[in-house]
Design a protein around this motif. Structure first.
Motif, PDB file in Angstrom:
ATOM      1  N   SER A 134      28.460  32.951  40.889  1.00 40.51           N
ATOM      2  CA  SER A 134      28.666  33.109  42.328  1.00 40.51           C
ATOM      3  C   SER A 134      29.810  34.082  42.551  1.00 40.51           C
ATOM      4  N   LYS A 135      29.617  35.034  43.450  1.00 38.05           N
ATOM      5  CA  LYS A 135      30.711  35.972  43.735  1.00 38.05           C
ATOM      6  C   LYS A 135      31.867  35.275  44.433  1.00 38.05           C
ATOM      7  N   ALA A 171      35.573  40.062  40.320  1.00 33.45           N
ATOM      8  CA  ALA A 171      36.675  40.462  39.437  1.00 33.45           C
ATOM      9  C   ALA A 171      38.038  40.147  40.023  1.00 33.45           C
ATOM     10  N   GLU A 172      38.158  40.059  41.351  1.00 39.44           N
ATOM     11  CA  GLU A 172      39.487  39.996  41.953  1.00 39.44           C
ATOM     12  C   GLU A 172      39.701  38.835  42.904  1.00 39.44           C
ATOM     13  N   LYS A 177      36.718  32.360  41.541  1.00 34.56           N
ATOM     14  CA  LYS A 177      37.662  33.109  40.707  1.00 34.56           C
ATOM     15  C   LYS A 177      38.950  32.308  40.527  1.00 34.56           C
ATOM     16  N   ALA A 178      39.438  31.735  41.617  1.00 36.00           N
ATOM     17  CA  ALA A 178      40.672  30.942  41.552  1.00 36.00           C
ATOM     18  C   ALA A 178      40.480  29.702  40.673  1.00 36.00           C
ATOM     19  N   LEU A 189      32.328  39.227  34.783  1.00 34.16           N
ATOM     20  CA  LEU A 189      32.616  39.768  36.112  1.00 34.16           C
ATOM     21  C   LEU A 189      31.372  40.405  36.727  1.00 34.16           C
ATOM     22  N   ILE A 190      31.181  40.118  38.009  1.00 30.67           N
ATOM     23  CA  ILE A 190      30.113  40.752  38.780  1.00 30.67           C
ATOM     24  C   ILE A 190      30.691  42.009  39.417  1.00 30.67           C
TER      25      ILE A 190
END
Length: 424
Positions: A134-135, A171-172, A177-178, A189-190
């Protein structure tokens, strides 16, 4: 290579498409796609970039998962699920295990409590890895599934769960991500400039596909060949753009539904991927063809009557692979009490190919416009080519409709309404 054949078009004016009317607009859209840095067009050149380090990392992780686990549970929805499942189903055995892979199952593509419960029950005596894709991490269906599977893995494996959960995300930024950073999960990474329905040739699709036993190097080689061949603004030489123009002409003539049909049941999920690709890319501003699918010959005995004789709102795109690597010949029977010995010289795939030919002829005679997409064989290389072909054709089709191929405002609308109801 893909052969694109135009047959059974309803009337002579449509047979004689004025290709010259599209030459300039297709070339302009092509240049816009190639030169755009602001839109989600990273998929255009990614097969050509030869990211050997990334492919090696995916293959090494796939090998580790296959050595340590019996099943990989992939959590995702839409583009985070359909592409991988499509290629897995097309290229792995119908029954039993794949010699080069392990079981790969999917969750987070629905909110069925029965599905979740039965999945967990099925994992009881198996070693498990989890890949959450998932992004953002905020899409409801996969987020809920990840909460369940994360707790399951922590309860079952303790600290080792950290090594058995792989996150594929932005990626960021983003909630997922967290979580990955906090928990120490390995990450793929997408790319920021590739949207979900165009992401199957990134780690989103490549890791599950590799674990399932598919040769991702051959898959990417086919996509690379397509990216090279289709990097041509000349409409006479670009089959993806010709497909897009034929679709546009049929849409202008009042056809409302494109029916993608194939003759191999393992392609059913490829249909679903195609349906999302074109549906989310084109269905905007009250425009667009409705993408529907059928699997033949099964659906010839279900919806075939409507296609042949029903409302003239459908045109058909027939997808056919000339060679299927696995086949079976019809046996001879000395009794011949079923009166089928006349087929004893044929294989099932040969009969299937004749079924395709007969279906195309019958539907064309019934007034259904037919497009045929034909590839040499059903393997990783040609499927990679086809995936890229459809993505390139889809972007061109959407721009010919004057809509943005890379957003999905209608999907966001449903999410907002659902969230409001849940919070109330």
């Amino acid at each position: 290579m893909i052969q694109l054949l135009q047959t059974g078009i309803l009337n002579e004016s449509l047979i004689q498409i004025e290709w010259g009317n599209y030459t300039q607009s297709v070339a302009a859209i092509h240049r816009h796609l190639e030169n755009s840095n602001s839109e989600m067009t990273g998929w255009l050149n990614s097969p050509i970039e030869n990211n050997v380090e990334l492919v090696n990392s995916i293959q090494q992780n796939a090998y580790k998962i296959k050595m340590l686990a019996d099943v990989l549970v992939v959590i995702g929805i839409g583009g985070s699920f359909l592409g991988a499942k499509a290629i897995q189903d097309a290229l792995t055995p119908y029954f039993g295990d794949c010699a080069n892979g392990i079981e790969v199952v999917y969750v987070g593509q629905n909110m069925s409590g029965a599905y979740i419960r039965q999945l967990l029950n099925s994992l009881e005596h198996k070693e498990v890895y989890v890949n959450i894709i998932s992004k953002s991490g905020t899409t409801m269906e996969p987020a809920l599934a990840f909460r369940v599977l994360r707790q399951y893995m922590e309860k079952r494996y303790g600290e080792e769960a950290q090594n058995r959960i792989i996150v594929t995300t932005d990626a960021e930024k983003g909630l997922l991500k967290a979580i990955a950073e906090k928990s120490g999960y390995q990450q793929f990474l997408i790319p920021a400039n590739i949207g979900g329905r165009y992401s199957v040739l990134t780690p989103v699709g490549l890791l599950p596909i590799a674990v399932a036993g598919v040769d991702i190097e051959k898959l990417l080689a086919g996509a690379k060949q397509a990216a090279i061949v289709l990097k041509n603004e000349n409409l006479d030489q670009n089959e993806a753009y010709r497909y897009a123009v034929i679709r546009q002409e049929l849409y202008k003539k009042g056809y409302q539904i494109e029916l993608l049909a194939s003759f191999e049941p393992g392609l059913t999920k490829l249909h679903e991927w195609w349906k999302q690709l074109f549906g989310e890319s084109e269905g905007k501003e009250k425009k667009g063809l409705f993408p529907a699918t059928v699997s033949y010959s099964t659906d010839l005995h279900a919806i075939g009557q409507f296609i042949q004789d029903g409302s003239p709102i459908i045109f058909e795109t027939l997808l056919h692979f000339k060679e299927i690597l696995c086949d079976y010949h019809v046996p001879f029977d000395s009794e011949n009490d079923d009166q089928l010995n006349y087929l004893a010289n044929y294989s099932f795939n040969e009969i299937n190919a004749i079924s395709k030919q007969g279906t195309a002829m019958a539907h064309a005679d019934g007034g259904v416009p037919i497009i045929q997409l034909e590839l040499e064989r059903l393997d990783a290389y040609h499927l990679g080519y086809l995936i890229y072909f459809f993505m390139k054709a889809c972007a061109m089709s959407a721009y010919l409709l004057q809509v943005n191929p890379f957003d999905q405002p209608g999907v966001e609308a449903y999410k907002k309404k659902m969230l409001q109801l849940l919070q109330e």
